[in-house]
Design a protein around this motif. Structure first.
Motif, PDB file in Angstrom:
ATOM      1  N   GLN A 133       0.824  -1.206   0.000  1.00 19.67           N
ATOM      2  CA  GLN A 133       0.000   0.000   0.000  1.00 19.67           C
ATOM      3  C   GLN A 133       0.858   1.255   0.000  1.00 19.67           C
ATOM      4  OE1 GLN A 133      -2.322  -0.775   3.496  1.00 19.67           O
ATOM      5  NE2 GLN A 133      -3.678  -2.228   2.456  1.00 19.67           N
ATOM      6  N   THR A 134       1.946   1.237   0.769  1.00 19.80           N
ATOM      7  CA  THR A 134       2.835   2.393   0.826  1.00 19.80           C
ATOM      8  C   THR A 134       3.441   2.687  -0.543  1.00 19.80           C
ATOM      9  OG1 THR A 134       3.364   2.023   3.153  1.00 19.80           O
ATOM     10  CG2 THR A 134       4.956   3.306   1.868  1.00 19.80           C
ATOM     11  N   ALA A 135       3.808   1.629  -1.262  1.00 23.55           N
ATOM     12  CA  ALA A 135       4.418   1.783  -2.592  1.00 23.55           C
ATOM     13  C   ALA A 135       3.392   2.015  -3.686  1.00 23.55           C
ATOM     14  CB  ALA A 135       5.243   0.546  -2.923  1.00 23.55           C
ATOM     15  N   GLN A 136       2.112   1.950  -3.358  1.00 22.85           N
ATOM     16  CA  GLN A 136       1.024   2.100  -4.326  1.00 22.85           C
ATOM     17  C   GLN A 136       1.191   1.167  -5.518  1.00 22.85           C
ATOM     18  OE1 GLN A 136       1.105   6.429  -5.039  1.00 22.85           O
ATOM     19  NE2 GLN A 136      -0.688   6.589  -3.712  1.00 22.85           N
ATOM     20  N   GLY A 137       1.738  -0.024  -5.239  1.00 21.06           N
ATOM     21  CA  GLY A 137       1.862  -1.035  -6.285  1.00 21.06           C
ATOM     22  C   GLY A 137       2.896  -0.739  -7.338  1.00 21.06           C
ATOM     23  N   GLN A 138       3.734   0.284  -7.150  1.00 22.08           N
ATOM     24  CA  GLN A 138       4.720   0.659  -8.150  1.00 22.08           C
ATOM     25  C   GLN A 138       5.995  -0.163  -7.969  1.00 22.08           C
ATOM     26  OE1 GLN A 138       3.956   2.919 -10.734  1.00 22.08           O
ATOM     27  NE2 GLN A 138       2.011   2.398  -9.764  1.00 22.08           N
ATOM     28  N   PRO A 139       6.413  -0.912  -8.992  1.00 26.40           N
ATOM     29  CA  PRO A 139       7.573  -1.797  -8.838  1.00 26.40           C
ATOM     30  C   PRO A 139       8.828  -1.102  -8.334  1.00 26.40           C
ATOM     31  CG  PRO A 139       6.400  -2.361 -10.840  1.00 26.40           C
ATOM     32  CD  PRO A 139       5.763  -1.103 -10.306  1.00 26.40           C
ATOM     33  N   ALA A 140       9.121   0.100  -8.824  1.00 31.80           N
ATOM     34  CA  ALA A 140      10.346   0.789  -8.389  1.00 31.80           C
ATOM     35  C   ALA A 140      10.298   1.084  -6.891  1.00 31.80           C
ATOM     36  CB  ALA A 140      10.545   2.072  -9.187  1.00 31.80           C
ATOM     37  N   GLN A 141       9.148   1.514  -6.406  1.00 32.98           N
ATOM     38  CA  GLN A 141       9.013   1.797  -4.986  1.00 32.98           C
ATOM     39  C   GLN A 141       9.023   0.515  -4.164  1.00 32.98           C
ATOM     40  OE1 GLN A 141       9.093   4.802  -3.439  1.00 32.98           O
ATOM     41  NE2 GLN A 141       9.597   5.539  -5.496  1.00 32.98           N
ATOM     42  N   LEU A 142       8.396  -0.512  -4.671  1.00 34.65           N
ATOM     43  CA  LEU A 142       8.413  -1.799  -3.978  1.00 34.65           C
ATOM     44  C   LEU A 142       9.839  -2.331  -3.869  1.00 34.65           C
ATOM     45  CD1 LEU A 142       5.229  -3.355  -5.571  1.00 34.65           C
ATOM     46  CD2 LEU A 142       5.599  -3.056  -3.120  1.00 34.65           C
ATOM     47  N   ARG A 143      10.602  -2.228  -4.940  1.00 35.28           N
ATOM     48  CA  ARG A 143      12.009  -2.655  -4.895  1.00 35.28           C
ATOM     49  C   ARG A 143      12.769  -1.893  -3.817  1.00 35.28           C
ATOM     50  NH1 ARG A 143      11.898  -2.166 -10.517  1.00 35.28           N
ATOM     51  NH2 ARG A 143      11.853  -4.141 -11.649  1.00 35.28           N
ATOM     52  N   ARG A 144      12.574  -0.597  -3.771  1.00 35.13           N
ATOM     53  CA  ARG A 144      13.284   0.226  -2.797  1.00 35.13           C
ATOM     54  C   ARG A 144      12.954  -0.212  -1.370  1.00 35.13           C
ATOM     55  NH1 ARG A 144      12.083   4.460   0.278  1.00 35.13           N
ATOM     56  NH2 ARG A 144       9.993   4.653  -0.619  1.00 35.13           N
ATOM     57  N   LEU A 145      11.691  -0.454  -1.094  1.00 37.64           N
ATOM     58  CA  LEU A 145      11.278  -0.863   0.248  1.00 37.64           C
ATOM     59  C   LEU A 145      11.752  -2.279   0.571  1.00 37.64           C
ATOM     60  CD1 LEU A 145       7.662   0.624   0.220  1.00 37.64           C
ATOM     61  CD2 LEU A 145       9.660   1.535   1.431  1.00 37.64           C
ATOM     62  N   LEU A 146      11.689  -3.155  -0.401  1.00 37.22           N
ATOM     63  CA  LEU A 146      12.105  -4.545  -0.163  1.00 37.22           C
ATOM     64  C   LEU A 146      13.603  -4.660   0.085  1.00 37.22           C
ATOM     65  CD1 LEU A 146       9.893  -6.294  -2.858  1.00 37.22           C
ATOM     66  CD2 LEU A 146       9.788  -6.747  -0.397  1.00 37.22           C
ATOM     67  N   THR A 147      14.390  -3.847  -0.600  1.00 37.97           N
ATOM     68  CA  THR A 147      15.840  -3.949  -0.424  1.00 37.97           C
ATOM     69  C   THR A 147      16.303  -3.398   0.917  1.00 37.97           C
ATOM     70  OG1 THR A 147      16.137  -1.890  -1.693  1.00 37.97           O
ATOM     71  CG2 THR A 147      16.395  -3.976  -2.888  1.00 37.97           C
ATOM     72  N   ALA A 148      15.394  -2.852   1.705  1.00 36.50           N
ATOM     73  CA  ALA A 148      15.736  -2.477   3.085  1.00 36.50           C
ATOM     74  C   ALA A 148      15.889  -3.709   3.972  1.00 36.50           C
ATOM     75  CB  ALA A 148      14.668  -1.552   3.660  1.00 36.50           C
ATOM     76  N   PHE A 149      15.325  -4.838   3.542  1.00 34.87           N
ATOM     77  CA  PHE A 149      15.457  -6.070   4.321  1.00 34.87           C
ATOM     78  C   PHE A 149      16.851  -6.650   4.114  1.00 34.87           C
ATOM     79  CE2 PHE A 149      10.848  -5.849   4.050  1.00 34.87           C
ATOM     80  CZ  PHE A 149      10.482  -6.204   5.341  1.00 34.87           C
ATOM     81  N   PRO A 150      17.530  -7.042   5.183  1.00 32.04           N
ATOM     82  CA  PRO A 150      18.870  -7.623   5.028  1.00 32.04           C
ATOM     83  C   PRO A 150      18.811  -8.909   4.211  1.00 32.04           C
ATOM     84  CG  PRO A 150      18.042  -7.957   7.259  1.00 32.04           C
ATOM     85  CD  PRO A 150      17.089  -7.014   6.590  1.00 32.04           C
ATOM     86  N   GLY A 151      19.729  -9.028   3.263  1.00 34.00           N
ATOM     87  CA  GLY A 151      19.772 -10.207   2.405  1.00 34.00           C
ATOM     88  C   GLY A 151      18.948 -10.084   1.144  1.00 34.00           C
ATOM     89  N   ILE A 152      18.161  -8.997   1.035  1.00 28.36           N
ATOM     90  CA  ILE A 152      17.352  -8.781  -0.162  1.00 28.36           C
ATOM     91  C   ILE A 152      17.981  -7.634  -0.962  1.00 28.36           C
ATOM     92  CG2 ILE A 152      15.122  -8.054  -1.087  1.00 28.36           C
ATOM     93  CD1 ILE A 152      14.817 -10.728   0.061  1.00 28.36           C
TER      94      ILE A 152
END
Length: 230
Positions: A133-152
């Motif tokens: 929801q925070t990324a509004q389904g936008q892949p670029a934003q989702l990538r940015r948020l996901l890469t905050a997880f260690p190992g991703i």
């Protein structure tokens, strides 16, 4: 709210044997990696977290089959939620990874999983739908948020998104580098939209996973194309 993806609206389909190749590939290898790992993927906190764990494991330089086996062992041990993953001891996580033969990276990955579980709880209250929801389904934003997880890293984020499109339709059609590499080996179109026109919309996640299996050598491109010509 996440925006709908217009890729299936009026895009002209390719011609030739591409549809038959896609059909044969789905028939032969149309199982997603989440399915192989025993994850009943749904837009719910538990399955989405399990997909994050799987993407973390698949991100290492290790065979996909080993990563899937390690994920199954972690889930069998009860570590299906971020709370359960964090509550497990580091040694418990190492032992589960070892049972899946994920030994080269087991100690480091056990640490990453514990840290990532805490981040999931602290930032997203254990619910990755909030991330979506925070990324509004936008892949670029989702990538940015996901890469905050260690190992991703970027590749791990793409693995997550490739599999998540089955339950997050606004992502479809999502095709990462590995998906497009598999398509190239089969002589199929090299853009997500043209690939998407070969299969039903709801099947694209399975199709993408099958193309990755071709790219990784889990499925023979030659065998698929020969079967499609029969």
């Amino acid at each position: 709210m996440p925006r709908a993806n217009p890729a299936y609206d009026g895009y002209p389909p390719p011609v030739g044997d591409s549809h038959e190749t896609a059909r044969v590939l789905l028939e032969r290898r149309g199982q997603t990696y989440t399915e192989e790992a025993g994850i009943r993927l749904a837009d719910r906190p538990g399955p989405l977290y399990q997909l994050l764990v799987l993407a973390t494991l698949l991100s290492a330089r290790i065979r996909a089959g080993v990563a899937v086996a390690a994920a199954r062992e972690l889930f069998a041990a009860g570590y299906r939620t971020p709370s359960a993953m964090e509550a497990a001891t580091w040694q418990d996580r190492v032992d589960a990874l070892g049972r899946g033969h994920y030994r080269r990276y087991d100690e480091r990955t056990a640490t990453l999983l514990g840290t990532g579980a805490r981040l999931c709880l602290d930032r997203w209250q254990g619910d990755l739908r909030r991330l979506h929801q925070t990324a509004q389904g936008q892949p670029a934003q989702l990538r940015r948020l996901l890469t905050a997880f260690p190992g991703i890293g970027p590749a791990g984020a793409d693995i997550f998104l490739r599999e998540a499109q089955a339950v997050w339709p606004d992502l479809r059609p999502f095709a990462d580098r590995r998906t497009l590499s598999g398509a190239e080996r089969l002589g199929l179109p090299q853009t997500p939209r043209r690939l998407a026109s070969l299969v039903a919309e709801a099947e694209f996640g399975r199709f993408a996973a099958a193309l990755v299996r071709v790219a990784l050598g889990e499925e023979s491109a030659g065998a698929v194309t020969r079967a499609a010509r029969r």
